[in-house]
Design a protein around this motif. Structure first.
Motif, PDB file in Angstrom:
ATOM      1  N   PHE A  59      83.237   7.530  63.813  1.00 37.13           N
ATOM      2  CA  PHE A  59      82.285   7.973  62.786  1.00 37.13           C
ATOM      3  C   PHE A  59      81.802   9.385  63.076  1.00 37.13           C
ATOM      4  CE2 PHE A  59      77.875   8.580  61.545  1.00 37.13           C
ATOM      5  CZ  PHE A  59      77.944   8.376  60.182  1.00 37.13           C
ATOM      6  N   GLU A  60      81.409   9.652  64.319  1.00 34.09           N
ATOM      7  CA  GLU A  60      80.904  10.979  64.701  1.00 34.09           C
ATOM      8  C   GLU A  60      81.941  12.063  64.411  1.00 34.09           C
ATOM      9  OE1 GLU A  60      78.136   9.901  68.589  1.00 34.09           O
ATOM     10  OE2 GLU A  60      80.259  10.345  68.863  1.00 34.09           O
ATOM     11  N   GLU A  61      83.191  11.773  64.731  1.00 30.10           N
ATOM     12  CA  GLU A  61      84.234  12.773  64.546  1.00 30.10           C
ATOM     13  C   GLU A  61      84.522  13.027  63.064  1.00 30.10           C
ATOM     14  OE1 GLU A  61      87.460  11.514  67.086  1.00 30.10           O
ATOM     15  OE2 GLU A  61      86.395  12.229  68.880  1.00 30.10           O
ATOM     16  N   TYR A  62      84.442  11.998  62.241  1.00 29.07           N
ATOM     17  CA  TYR A  62      84.595  12.218  60.803  1.00 29.07           C
ATOM     18  C   TYR A  62      83.382  12.954  60.232  1.00 29.07           C
ATOM     19  CZ  TYR A  62      89.026   9.932  59.997  1.00 29.07           C
ATOM     20  OH  TYR A  62      90.373   9.630  59.986  1.00 29.07           O
ATOM     21  N   ALA A  63      82.202  12.658  60.730  1.00 32.24           N
ATOM     22  CA  ALA A  63      81.008  13.390  60.295  1.00 32.24           C
ATOM     23  C   ALA A  63      81.145  14.864  60.676  1.00 32.24           C
ATOM     24  CB  ALA A  63      79.749  12.785  60.908  1.00 32.24           C
ATOM     25  N   ASN A  64      81.612  15.136  61.874  1.00 28.85           N
ATOM     26  CA  ASN A  64      81.826  16.506  62.327  1.00 28.85           C
ATOM     27  C   ASN A  64      82.857  17.203  61.438  1.00 28.85           C
ATOM     28  OD1 ASN A  64      81.461  18.746  64.049  1.00 28.85           O
ATOM     29  ND2 ASN A  64      83.097  18.081  65.398  1.00 28.85           N
ATOM     30  N   GLY A  65      83.950  16.515  61.146  1.00 26.23           N
ATOM     31  CA  GLY A  65      84.968  17.075  60.257  1.00 26.23           C
ATOM     32  C   GLY A  65      84.439  17.312  58.849  1.00 26.23           C
ATOM     33  N   GLY A  66      83.622  16.387  58.369  1.00 21.37           N
ATOM     34  CA  GLY A  66      83.017  16.553  57.048  1.00 21.37           C
ATOM     35  C   GLY A  66      82.075  17.740  56.999  1.00 21.37           C
ATOM     36  N   LEU A  67      81.293  17.931  58.056  1.00 18.50           N
ATOM     37  CA  LEU A  67      80.393  19.090  58.120  1.00 18.50           C
ATOM     38  C   LEU A  67      81.193  20.393  58.167  1.00 18.50           C
ATOM     39  CD1 LEU A  67      77.680  17.642  60.500  1.00 18.50           C
ATOM     40  CD2 LEU A  67      77.342  18.305  58.099  1.00 18.50           C
ATOM     41  N   GLU A  68      82.301  20.395  58.905  1.00 20.65           N
ATOM     42  CA  GLU A  68      83.173  21.574  58.924  1.00 20.65           C
ATOM     43  C   GLU A  68      83.675  21.888  57.519  1.00 20.65           C
ATOM     44  OE1 GLU A  68      86.437  20.912  61.614  1.00 20.65           O
ATOM     45  OE2 GLU A  68      85.201  21.314  63.394  1.00 20.65           O
ATOM     46  N   TYR A  69      84.116  20.851  56.809  1.00 17.20           N
ATOM     47  CA  TYR A  69      84.635  21.029  55.451  1.00 17.20           C
ATOM     48  C   TYR A  69      83.547  21.554  54.511  1.00 17.20           C
ATOM     49  CZ  TYR A  69      86.847  19.937  50.980  1.00 17.20           C
ATOM     50  OH  TYR A  69      87.366  20.025  49.713  1.00 17.20           O
ATOM     51  N   ILE A  70      82.363  20.969  54.583  1.00 18.68           N
ATOM     52  CA  ILE A  70      81.251  21.423  53.737  1.00 18.68           C
ATOM     53  C   ILE A  70      80.925  22.879  54.032  1.00 18.68           C
ATOM     54  CG2 ILE A  70      78.784  21.110  53.251  1.00 18.68           C
ATOM     55  CD1 ILE A  70      79.297  18.052  53.833  1.00 18.68           C
ATOM     56  N   GLN A  71      80.890  23.263  55.313  1.00 14.42           N
ATOM     57  CA  GLN A  71      80.604  24.652  55.683  1.00 14.42           C
ATOM     58  C   GLN A  71      81.687  25.583  55.141  1.00 14.42           C
ATOM     59  OE1 GLN A  71      77.702  25.851  57.621  1.00 14.42           O
ATOM     60  NE2 GLN A  71      78.496  27.510  56.359  1.00 14.42           N
ATOM     61  N   GLU A  72      82.946  25.161  55.204  1.00 14.04           N
ATOM     62  CA  GLU A  72      84.025  25.975  54.657  1.00 14.04           C
ATOM     63  C   GLU A  72      83.848  26.189  53.162  1.00 14.04           C
ATOM     64  OE1 GLU A  72      87.681  24.028  55.691  1.00 14.04           O
ATOM     65  OE2 GLU A  72      87.355  24.331  57.845  1.00 14.04           O
ATOM     66  N   LEU A  73      83.461  25.133  52.445  1.00 10.17           N
ATOM     67  CA  LEU A  73      83.233  25.266  51.002  1.00 10.17           C
ATOM     68  C   LEU A  73      82.094  26.241  50.717  1.00 10.17           C
ATOM     69  CD1 LEU A  73      83.569  21.581  49.723  1.00 10.17           C
ATOM     70  CD2 LEU A  73      85.229  23.446  49.504  1.00 10.17           C
ATOM     71  N   ILE A  74      81.033  26.146  51.481  1.00 11.18           N
ATOM     72  CA  ILE A  74      79.884  27.053  51.294  1.00 11.18           C
ATOM     73  C   ILE A  74      80.326  28.489  51.561  1.00 11.18           C
ATOM     74  CG2 ILE A  74      77.633  27.720  52.255  1.00 11.18           C
ATOM     75  CD1 ILE A  74      77.172  24.668  52.724  1.00 11.18           C
ATOM     76  N   ASN A  75      81.101  28.685  52.625  1.00 12.97           N
ATOM     77  CA  ASN A  75      81.543  30.034  52.980  1.00 12.97           C
ATOM     78  C   ASN A  75      82.497  30.627  51.958  1.00 12.97           C
ATOM     79  OD1 ASN A  75      80.040  29.734  55.309  1.00 12.97           O
ATOM     80  ND2 ASN A  75      81.817  29.414  56.633  1.00 12.97           N
ATOM     81  N   LYS A 110      80.734  30.750  48.155  1.00 12.04           N
ATOM     82  CA  LYS A 110      79.513  31.572  48.083  1.00 12.04           C
ATOM     83  C   LYS A 110      78.507  30.973  47.096  1.00 12.04           C
ATOM     84  CE  LYS A 110      81.385  35.270  50.336  1.00 12.04           C
ATOM     85  NZ  LYS A 110      81.686  34.815  51.651  1.00 12.04           N
ATOM     86  N   GLN A 111      78.391  29.643  47.136  1.00 13.51           N
ATOM     87  CA  GLN A 111      77.452  28.922  46.280  1.00 13.51           C
ATOM     88  C   GLN A 111      76.351  28.327  47.149  1.00 13.51           C
ATOM     89  OE1 GLN A 111      80.230  26.072  44.583  1.00 13.51           O
ATOM     90  NE2 GLN A 111      80.156  27.128  42.625  1.00 13.51           N
ATOM     91  N   PRO A 112      75.216  28.027  46.541  1.00 14.46           N
ATOM     92  CA  PRO A 112      74.149  27.364  47.301  1.00 14.46           C
ATOM     93  C   PRO A 112      74.623  25.994  47.820  1.00 14.46           C
ATOM     94  CG  PRO A 112      73.331  28.134  45.170  1.00 14.46           C
ATOM     95  CD  PRO A 112      74.827  28.313  45.168  1.00 14.46           C
ATOM     96  N   THR A 113      74.046  25.585  48.916  1.00 11.32           N
ATOM     97  CA  THR A 113      74.395  24.317  49.550  1.00 11.32           C
ATOM     98  C   THR A 113      74.274  23.154  48.575  1.00 11.32           C
ATOM     99  OG1 THR A 113      73.602  25.229  51.629  1.00 11.32           O
ATOM    100  CG2 THR A 113      73.870  22.847  51.539  1.00 11.32           C
ATOM    101  N   ALA A 114      73.193  23.119  47.807  1.00 17.64           N
ATOM    102  CA  ALA A 114      72.978  22.018  46.862  1.00 17.64           C
ATOM    103  C   ALA A 114      74.083  21.958  45.819  1.00 17.64           C
ATOM    104  CB  ALA A 114      71.612  22.163  46.187  1.00 17.64           C
ATOM    105  N   THR A 115      74.594  23.094  45.384  1.00 15.43           N
ATOM    106  CA  THR A 115      75.668  23.121  44.395  1.00 15.43           C
ATOM    107  C   THR A 115      76.963  22.567  44.981  1.00 15.43           C
ATOM    108  OG1 THR A 115      74.659  25.055  43.339  1.00 15.43           O
ATOM    109  CG2 THR A 115      76.980  24.619  42.826  1.00 15.43           C
ATOM    110  N   VAL A 116      77.245  22.920  46.214  1.00 10.10           N
ATOM    111  CA  VAL A 116      78.444  22.407  46.876  1.00 10.10           C
ATOM    112  C   VAL A 116      78.360  20.889  47.013  1.00 10.10           C
ATOM    113  CG1 VAL A 116      79.742  22.398  49.052  1.00 10.10           C
ATOM    114  CG2 VAL A 116      78.981  24.566  48.052  1.00 10.10           C
TER     115      VAL A 116
END
Length: 153
Positions: free
Chosen positions: A99-115, A118-124
């Protein structure tokens, strides 16, 4: 019941988790981890921790929402595939690690989308939820009001 099992938070995503809590209105870090693990699993993104973890969350706190323990177990069962014993009580720590590793991977993916967007976090986050609720094989329109009727921000 769960002894003293703890779920680690990836320290490298601490700033993102604060943004998700403040901007996307996630009520607690556990909710962010649950969302991120679901995103990570959906995207096939499992990432081990490379550095130290942030403050851990007690497992019984993580699984407070009725669906949370099921989510952790389903992710582990899908990952283990042909190993039904992954569901044994003695292997809870192994399920938590998955679970931790998938959460970490999901956070990486979310950060990539934000980067990249160039949209606000809530929009992503809203785009991820909308995408998950949309069946790609059908061209049915969904009213925004219907999508947001159960969301509390």
């Amino acid at each position: 019941m769960f002894a003293d099992v703890r779920v680690r938070r990836p320290q490298q995503h601490e700033r993102l988790m604060l943004e998700l809590q403040q901007d996307a209105k996630f009520p607690a870090f556990r909710d962010i981890l649950l969302f991120a693990a679901a995103v990570g699993f959906a995207q096939g993104r499992r990432a081990p921790f490379h550095d130290t973890a942030g403050d851990p969350i007690r497992y019984d706190t993580l699984v407070g929402p009725a669906f949370a323990d099921t989510l952790v177990s389903m992710i582990a069962a899908n990952e283990a595939g042909d190993d039904p014993e992954i569901m044994d009580d003695t292997r809870l720590q192994e399920r938590v690690k998955i679970f931790e590793e998938y959460a970490n991977g999901g956070l990486e993916y979310i950060q990539e989308l934000i980067n990249t967007r160039k949209q606000p976090t809530a929009t992503v986050v809203l785009d991820l939820v909308t995408s998950a609720l949309t069946d790609e094989n059908q061209n049915t329109e969904i009213a925004v009001e219907d999508l947001l009727s159960g969301v509390t921000w």
